[in-house]
Each structure stands twice: as structure tokens, then as C-alpha cells.
Design an enzyme around this catalytic site. Structure first.
Site, PDB file in Angstrom:
ATOM      1  N   ASP A   1       2.415  53.765 -73.546  1.00 44.13           N
ATOM      2  CA  ASP A   1       1.383  53.004 -74.288  1.00 44.13           C
ATOM      3  C   ASP A   1       1.456  51.543 -73.813  1.00 44.13           C
ATOM      4  O   ASP A   1       1.703  50.640 -74.582  1.00 44.13           O
ATOM      5  CB  ASP A   1       1.570  53.123 -75.808  1.00 44.13           C
ATOM      6  CG  ASP A   1       2.903  52.574 -76.310  1.00 44.13           C
ATOM      7  OD1 ASP A   1       3.900  52.617 -75.544  1.00 44.13           O
ATOM      8  OD2 ASP A   1       2.963  52.076 -77.447  1.00 44.13           O
TER       9      ASP A   1
ATOM     10  N   HIS B   1      13.654  48.863 -74.053  1.00 42.11           N
ATOM     11  CA  HIS B   1      13.597  50.193 -74.689  1.00 42.11           C
ATOM     12  C   HIS B   1      13.157  51.282 -73.694  1.00 42.11           C
ATOM     13  O   HIS B   1      13.859  52.272 -73.484  1.00 42.11           O
ATOM     14  CB  HIS B   1      12.561  50.199 -75.821  1.00 42.11           C
ATOM     15  CG  HIS B   1      12.757  49.196 -76.896  1.00 42.11           C
ATOM     16  ND1 HIS B   1      13.768  49.293 -77.825  1.00 42.11           N
ATOM     17  CD2 HIS B   1      12.045  48.085 -77.223  1.00 42.11           C
ATOM     18  CE1 HIS B   1      13.653  48.283 -78.680  1.00 42.11           C
ATOM     19  NE2 HIS B   1      12.630  47.538 -78.336  1.00 42.11           N
TER      20      HIS B   1
END
Ligand code: BDR
Ligand code: CA
Length: 317
Positions: A12, A243
Site C-alpha cells: 500500500d 516495517h
């Protein structure tokens, strides 16, 4: 010669997604078959455009498939602007990509690519799990044909990052996460337990090799990301978590993290716990373990490889 690991990335994009895409595309061990996009750090138009732009900047050809615009239940709403900017890339000026997404949608692509190579394909999801959940619901035999899903998401034994207990990728579509965590697919959960230990610093961002084709966009985006994570700290003391690249790294080399098998369930409705990854530590529900939960990470080893591959300076602390 070691056989490359066939992977599909679900993104995303997103600042750390952009780094994950580059890390995967430049990997000597991964064969990136395709990239699927999802809403999340921006709306689906924004995340797909950013994905195409980063792929184009990488100089490597890989097909991109546009995916879900909304979670399984309800509608997407902006939540990540503070960390990723209004354009998802920290307001960096991103050249309009010439690449276009494939005609096929993300979920159908997942069904086709997994069925074409049963037992071979690893999915690395660094976004909401919506595309995969739709695919699993449409093809009930799909889960048994996926080699593994490496999920950047959740917070097993630590606090959350969008609520006290919930991490963004699970919180953003807990119904989809529930489908995936209950599907029986082999899961590795790369949650905040480990991703918050893998940080990039001011010095590294400042030292990015200017000859890289993505250097201006990535440096501007990362400066925004460092400011967002460290609103009070002065230059030189700021650090921000990688992340999504860590999930790619774990797909490439599982020995970077220690894992433990746990039964992990997803809270879909709680008033203050929606999106929580609930670990059944005392066997209350007597569910069998369904996820290899990453507990510790060799952050220096990950960071040194990350920096080397993407052109950031690295010196061990
Ligand atoms: C995750 O949420 C997104 O904002 C990041 O790109 C990452 O995938 C971290 O919680
Ligand atoms: Ca992401």
C-alpha cells in the site's frame, strides 16, 4: 546456484512499502513474480500510482496489479497521512509513471499465480490483507497451495501503533485479517514486536548514494518519515522503523528472526481492541497454533544488508 524464491508482494505504497519494493526487486534470492496493491497508506489510486512510480524508478520490470479500494466491511478513510504524507511518499515530487497496472485485478492474479505454481509461491503482505482474503474466499482450495504468507502486521506481545493494541495493517481491515489467520495457510507474523527494532537513522538517510535512480524521491520521503516518527528530536538523533522491508527480508532469510508458534486470533469488533492480534498465551480457546510469530530480530544483520543493497551507509553501533 540456489533456486530463487518466487514471491508476490502486496503493498500500500507508502514510504516503507517503497523501500520494501526496492529491497525485493534488488534481491539476489527472490524472484518477484508480481506486485499487488491495496488501499491503506493512501487511497487505491495513490498507492497504485506510487507503486508504479517506484517500480519504474527501480529500472526493473515487474507487473503491478491494482487491488482493493476498501476493506471487506465499510470504507477506507485516510489514517496514515501523518506518517506517509498526503501523497503517500512524504510529499516527495514523484514523476508520473509511464507504467500502467495490468488489466487483471489483484485478487484474481493471486488466484492464478498460486494455482499455476502450487506449493511454490510465498506472499509477502505489507498492507491490509484484503486482496488475499478476497482470493481465499473465492477459491476455497487456495490456502493449501500457498507456500507461506509472510505478514507485516500485528503486535503480538507489544503495544499497537494506531490504537493501544492494534497495528495499522490489521486494524485497517480486521475482517480480512480474520479470514487469512483462520485459513490454515502457513503464516509468519512480522509484527511490531520486531519491526520497531529495525530502524533507519538520520545519518543513513543523509548518506544515501546520490547516483541511485530513486535517491531524490526516497531521501525526501525518508526525511518526512523521520520527522513524523521523531517530532521532538533534533537532526542526528532521529530513527524510524523499517516495517515493510523487514518482512521482505524474513521471506528471503527466515533466520533473521526467532519465531514461536502461537494461536493468534483477530479482534474484529472490540470498542477499544478492534484490530488486535490476540495471542492465546494460556490456551483459553485451545486453538492450535496458526502463526509463527517473530519474537526477536538480528537488527544489525538486517540493517547492514538493507543499507548495502539500497545504497545507504552502514556502520555498526
Ligand atoms: C504498517 O502500516 C503501514 O502504514 C506501513 O506501511 C506498514 O506496512 C506498519 O504498521
Ligand atoms: Ca505498508
Amino acid at each position: 546456484m540456489i533456486k530463487p524464491i518466487p514471491v508476490v508482494l502486496d503493498v500500500d505504497t507508502g514510504i516503507d512499502d517503497a523501500l520494501a519494493i526496492l529491497y525485493a526487486l534488488y534481491s539476489p534470492r527472490l524472484e518477484v513474480l508480481g506486485i499487488t496493491t491495496c488501499f491503506g497508506n493512501g487511497d487505491i489510486q495513490t498507492t497504485t500510482r506510487n507503486t508504479l512510480a517506484i517500480v519504474e524508478l527501480s529500472g526493473i520490470t515487474v507487473p503491478v496489479y491494482k487491488g482493493a479500494a476498501d476493506p471487506l466491511v465499510g470504507a477506507w478513510s485516510p489514517q496514515a497521512e501523518a506518517f506517509h504524507g498526503r501523497n503517500g511518499l512524504g510529499e516527495a515530487l514523484v514523476p508520473e509513471p509511464r507504467l500502467r497496472p495490468q488489466d487483471q485485478g489483484a485478487s484474481q492474479y493471486l488466484i492464478d499465480v498460486i494455482n499455476a505454481r502450487p506449493g511454490e509461491v510465498t506472499l509477502v503482505t505489507v498492507a491490509r490483507l484484503t486482496n488475499l482474503a478476497i482470493a481465499l474466499k473465492s477459491d476455497p482450495h487456495l490456502a493449501s497451495k500457498i507456500r507461506q504468507v509472510v505478514v507485516m502486521g500485528g503486535a503480538a506481545f507489544v503495544g499497537g501503533n494506531v490504537t493501544p493494541v492494534s497495528e495499522a495493517n490489521i486494524w485497517g481491515d480486521p475482517d480480512a485479517a480474520w479470514v487469512v489467520f483462520h485459513s490454515g495457510v502457513p503464516l509468519t507474523m512480522v509484527g511490531l514486536d520486531v519491526t520497531m527494532q529495525a530502524n533507519i537513522s538520520d545519518q543513513q538517510v543523509r548518506g544515501l548514494d546520490a547516483s541511485r535512480p530513486y535517491s531524490t524521491v526516497v531521501q525526501t520521503a525518508l526525511e518526512f518519515y523521520l520527522r513524523a516518527y521523531n517530532p521532538e528530536a533534533p537532526f542526528g538523533q532521529r530513527r524510524a522503523p523499517l516495517h515493510d522491508p523487514l518482512a521482505v527480508a524474513v521471506a528471503e532469510d527466515a533466520t533473521l528472526c526467532t519465531t514461536e508458534m502461537w494461536p493468534v486470533d483477530i479482534e474484529r469488533e472490540g470498542t477499544i481492541t478492534r484490530g488486535m492480534t490476540v495471542v492465546d498465551q494460556r490456551g483459553w480457546i485451545t486453538a492450535s497454533p496458526n502463526a509463527a510469530v517473530c519474537r526477536t530480530v538480528d537488527a544489525p544483520r538486517f540493517l547492514s544488508e538493507f543499507c548495502l543493497r539500497l545504497g545507504f551507509p552502514f556502520s555498526p553501533e
